[in-house]
Every structure is written in structure tokens, then in C-alpha cells.
Design an enzyme around this catalytic site. Sequence first.
Site, short mmCIF file in Angstrom:
data_model
loop_
_atom_site.label_atom_id
_atom_site.label_comp_id
_atom_site.label_asym_id
_atom_site.label_seq_id
_atom_site.Cartn_x
_atom_site.Cartn_y
_atom_site.Cartn_z
N GLY A 14 0.78 -1.27 0.04
CA GLY A 14 0.38 -0.01 0.02
C GLY A 14 1.00 1.29 0.52
N SER A 20 1.31 8.43 2.05
CA SER A 20 1.05 6.84 2.06
C SER A 20 1.02 6.90 3.51
CB SER A 20 1.22 5.99 1.31
OG SER A 20 1.11 6.16 0.13
N ILE A 21 -0.23 6.35 4.73
CA ILE A 21 0.31 5.49 5.74
C ILE A 21 1.28 4.64 5.90
CG2 ILE A 21 -0.88 4.26 7.20
CD1 ILE A 21 -3.54 5.92 6.66
N ASP A 65 -1.52 -6.45 -7.49
CA ASP A 65 -3.05 -5.79 -7.44
C ASP A 65 -3.74 -7.13 -6.57
OD1 ASP A 65 -5.44 -5.27 -7.68
OD2 ASP A 65 -5.95 -4.70 -10.05
N ILE A 93 -4.61 -0.76 1.91
CA ILE A 93 -5.63 -0.22 0.54
C ILE A 93 -6.47 -0.33 1.33
CG2 ILE A 93 -5.64 -2.56 -1.10
CD1 ILE A 93 -3.24 -3.40 -0.11
N TYR A 156 -18.49 9.15 3.53
CA TYR A 156 -17.85 8.27 4.10
C TYR A 156 -18.13 7.00 3.19
CZ TYR A 156 -13.40 5.31 5.76
OH TYR A 156 -12.10 4.94 5.58
N LYS A 163 -14.88 -0.91 5.24
CA LYS A 163 -14.54 -0.65 6.74
C LYS A 163 -15.15 -1.87 8.30
CE LYS A 163 -10.72 1.33 5.79
NZ LYS A 163 -9.56 1.02 5.12
N ILE A 192 -6.16 11.91 7.94
CA ILE A 192 -4.66 12.25 7.38
C ILE A 192 -5.08 12.26 6.25
CG2 ILE A 192 -2.48 10.91 7.50
CD1 ILE A 192 -3.11 8.89 9.34
N THR A 194 -4.28 11.74 2.20
CA THR A 194 -3.31 11.50 1.70
C THR A 194 -4.05 11.06 0.44
OG1 THR A 194 -4.52 9.01 2.72
CG2 THR A 194 -2.68 9.60 3.32
N SER A 196 -6.22 9.16 -1.03
CA SER A 196 -7.12 8.41 -0.66
C SER A 196 -8.05 9.06 -0.22
CB SER A 196 -7.00 7.46 -0.01
OG SER A 196 -6.53 6.16 -0.48
P1 NAP Z 1 -2.70 6.18 0.02
O1 NAP Z 1 -1.87 6.38 -0.03
O2 NAP Z 1 -3.60 6.15 -1.57
O3 NAP Z 1 -3.31 3.60 -0.27
C1 NAP Z 1 -4.15 3.62 -0.04
C2 NAP Z 1 -3.37 2.36 -1.50
O4 NAP Z 1 -4.47 1.05 -1.77
C3 NAP Z 1 -2.49 2.75 -2.75
O5 NAP Z 1 -0.65 2.44 -2.76
C4 NAP Z 1 -3.10 2.32 -3.45
O6 NAP Z 1 -2.27 1.85 -4.23
C5 NAP Z 1 -3.67 0.76 -3.27
N1 NAP Z 1 -4.37 -0.03 -3.84
C6 NAP Z 1 -5.77 0.50 -3.96
N2 NAP Z 1 -6.40 -1.13 -4.91
C7 NAP Z 1 -5.22 -1.87 -4.68
C8 NAP Z 1 -5.16 -2.85 -5.81
N3 NAP Z 1 -6.55 -3.58 -5.90
N4 NAP Z 1 -4.01 -3.98 -5.33
C9 NAP Z 1 -3.16 -3.55 -4.71
N5 NAP Z 1 -3.30 -2.34 -3.45
C10 NAP Z 1 -4.45 -1.14 -4.33
O7 NAP Z 1 -3.70 6.41 1.53
P2 NAP Z 1 -3.70 6.25 3.17
O8 NAP Z 1 -4.75 6.85 2.97
O9 NAP Z 1 -2.62 5.96 3.65
O10 NAP Z 1 -4.87 4.67 3.07
C11 NAP Z 1 -4.23 3.35 3.89
C12 NAP Z 1 -4.88 2.49 4.33
O11 NAP Z 1 -5.13 3.35 5.47
C13 NAP Z 1 -6.48 2.58 4.22
O12 NAP Z 1 -7.23 0.88 3.99
C14 NAP Z 1 -7.22 3.33 4.61
O13 NAP Z 1 -8.61 2.76 4.01
C15 NAP Z 1 -6.95 3.97 5.62
N6 NAP Z 1 -6.73 4.91 6.10
C16 NAP Z 1 -6.75 5.78 5.90
C17 NAP Z 1 -7.18 7.08 6.41
C18 NAP Z 1 -6.57 8.77 6.43
O14 NAP Z 1 -7.74 9.75 6.66
N7 NAP Z 1 -5.79 8.75 5.04
C19 NAP Z 1 -7.97 6.74 7.76
C20 NAP Z 1 -7.82 5.77 8.70
C21 NAP Z 1 -7.52 4.46 7.46
P3 NAP Z 1 -2.54 2.72 -6.35
O15 NAP Z 1 -2.68 4.12 -5.55
O16 NAP Z 1 -1.71 2.57 -6.89
O17 NAP Z 1 -3.64 2.42 -6.97
#
Ligand code: NAP
Length: 260
Positions: A14, A20-21, A65, A93, A156, A163, A192, A194, A196
Site C-alpha cells: 500500500g 501514504s500511511i 494487485d 489498501i 465516507y 471498513k 490523514i 493522503t 485516498s
Molecule cells: P494511499 O496512500 O492512497 O494508499 C492506498 C493504497 O491502496 C495505495 O497504495 C493504492 O495503490 C492501494 N491500492 C488500491 N487498490 C489496490 C489494489 N487493487 N491492489 C493493490 N493496492 C491497491 O492512502 P492511505 O490513506 O495511506 O490509505 C491506506 C489505508 O489507510 C487505507 O486502508 C485507508 O482506508 C486507511 N485509512 C486512511 C485514513 C486517512 O485518513 N488517510 C484514515 C484511516 C484509515 P495505487 O495508488 O497504486 O492505487
Amino acid sequence: MSQLLAGKTALVLGVANKWSIAYAIAAAFVREGASLVLTYQGERQRQTVEEFGVELKAAKVLNCDVTKQEELDSLVNELKSVTPTLDAAVHSIAFANKEDLSRPFLETSRDGYLLAQEVSAYSLVAVARSVAPLMPNGGSVTTLTYLGSTRVVQNYNVMGVAKAALEASVRYLASELGPLKIRVNAISAGPIKTTSARGVRDFSKVLDGVAALAPLRRNTDPAEVADTAVFLASDLGRGVTGNVVFVDSGFQIVGVGISG
Ligand code: NAP
């Protein structure tokens, strides 16, 4: 330096960019002495994640993927050539269509609902099943979740439902993998900024609301999430499984009557 993960090998899925987290988690794992394997999703991301791999001295950077079983299978085969055993896996992810994170939840399409579930929830089951055989001495699987699983957070929507499924999956996986000494947990991170998160309409209002109302009166630093991921992957977390650990400045306890 404490080196809490010295001698351990960790797979981190991810990492898309510096925000990215998963990037913060990978960096913290390396700081604590882990040997790292990173994944990217498809050619589009290959060069970026390979550069992170060099920066973080990753043992390997592999394609995966998570919606494609054949790519999970080849990930496992390639992992076997890098390391005989795996100690930790981080699933960071999620994905949903942008329109499903802005229009009313009632308007969620069947395809959009299924897509969010597949990428954001089912993939944890698929990843856990793939890596468990590589953890003959036990290990740790950690995923990332958000408060929208149990509370309504505006826009959301379909991701909150995904989730909820993800957190339930953590409990079922923890129950089945516990006898194999494999622990499964989720970290519920505060919002955070990011890539996503920017897909959720009016996300900046959520950030402002949390900073105003959370007990710590500030937003979550990805490094705080990463340090909790270190704890869960390390021997310090050996008694923790099936949990959702909040790293959110305490926002999850807030009810009514609190003002900034
Ligand atoms: P992020 O940097 O966009 O990370 C999401 C990752 O998921 C990306 O690396 C993306 O790859 C990957 N992904 C999506 N579809 C995929 C697939 N089919 N196969 C493999 N990888 C795939 O955003 P993030 O905020 O760090 O998110 C990471 C996790 O933290 C997620 O589960 C998110 O829901 C969770 N989270 C985020 C927050 C927040 O506020 N940011 C809060 C709580 C939880 P690509 O970019 O290549 O598509």
C-alpha cells in the site's frame, strides 16, 4: 535506537507515495531493524515504489494487485525466494469510486459497493490466506481502518461499510489464525491527508472537526500510526489480537457537548 523489529521480515502493501500511511509504516519498520518487502500495484506505480525500495533499503519490491489471485500467488512465490519466513504483513489498501464518496449513500451502485468491498475488505482475507503459510513460527497481520465503520462520517459512505466488513474480518481471521500464533489486528487511524483521503468530498472539514474536538486537539501524525504498527508487529504486541487499536488523538470517545 530500540530495534524492536531486528531479525524480522515484513511485507508492506500500500505504499503509493510519501504521504501514504504505508510509507510511514515502512520507514518505521526499517528504523526498528526490519527487513522489508514492498509491493506496488501495476506498472504505473512500479518506478515510484522501486525508488522508495532503494531509499528504505528494501530486500525486494514486488508487483501485486490484491484483486488478482494470480498476482497474490506469484507474490508468495517471489517472497519465498527472498525470505524463508515472514514475520509481519501490513495491509494498507482501500479503494472506492470517487462518486460513491460524494453522493448520498442511498445512491451507491451495486458495482461500486462490490468494488469497495473487494479491494478494501476481502483483500485482507486473501492476503492473510496467502501469507499465513509463510509464518510457520507465528506472525502478525495488521490492517488500517477508520471510525466510519461504526459511526456515520459524512461522505465516507460505502467505505464505512467496507471498513465494517474489514473489522469483522479481522476478528474472524484472528480467531482462526490464533492457534497458529498469527495475530491479526486493525489500526483505526484518525483522518490523514493522503491521496485516498482526498477522494472523500469535504475531507478538509473532517480534519478541522477532529483538530477542534479530539481530546488531544490536533490531527493524527502518520508517524504515530506507524509506531503503533511497529508495536503490533513486534514482540511487545504478542498478547494482542483481534483488536481495533485507535490512533486518532482520542476522537473516537467524543460525544456531544464538546466545543473547540
Ligand atoms: P494511499 O496512500 O492512497 O494508499 C492506498 C493504497 O491502496 C495505495 O497504495 C493504492 O495503490 C492501494 N491500492 C488500491 N487498490 C489496490 C489494489 N487493487 N491492489 C493493490 N493496492 C491497491 O492512502 P492511505 O490513506 O495511506 O490509505 C491506506 C489505508 O489507510 C487505507 O486502508 C485507508 O482506508 C486507511 N485509512 C486512511 C485514513 C486517512 O485518513 N488517510 C484514515 C484511516 C484509515 P495505487 O495508488 O497504486 O492505487
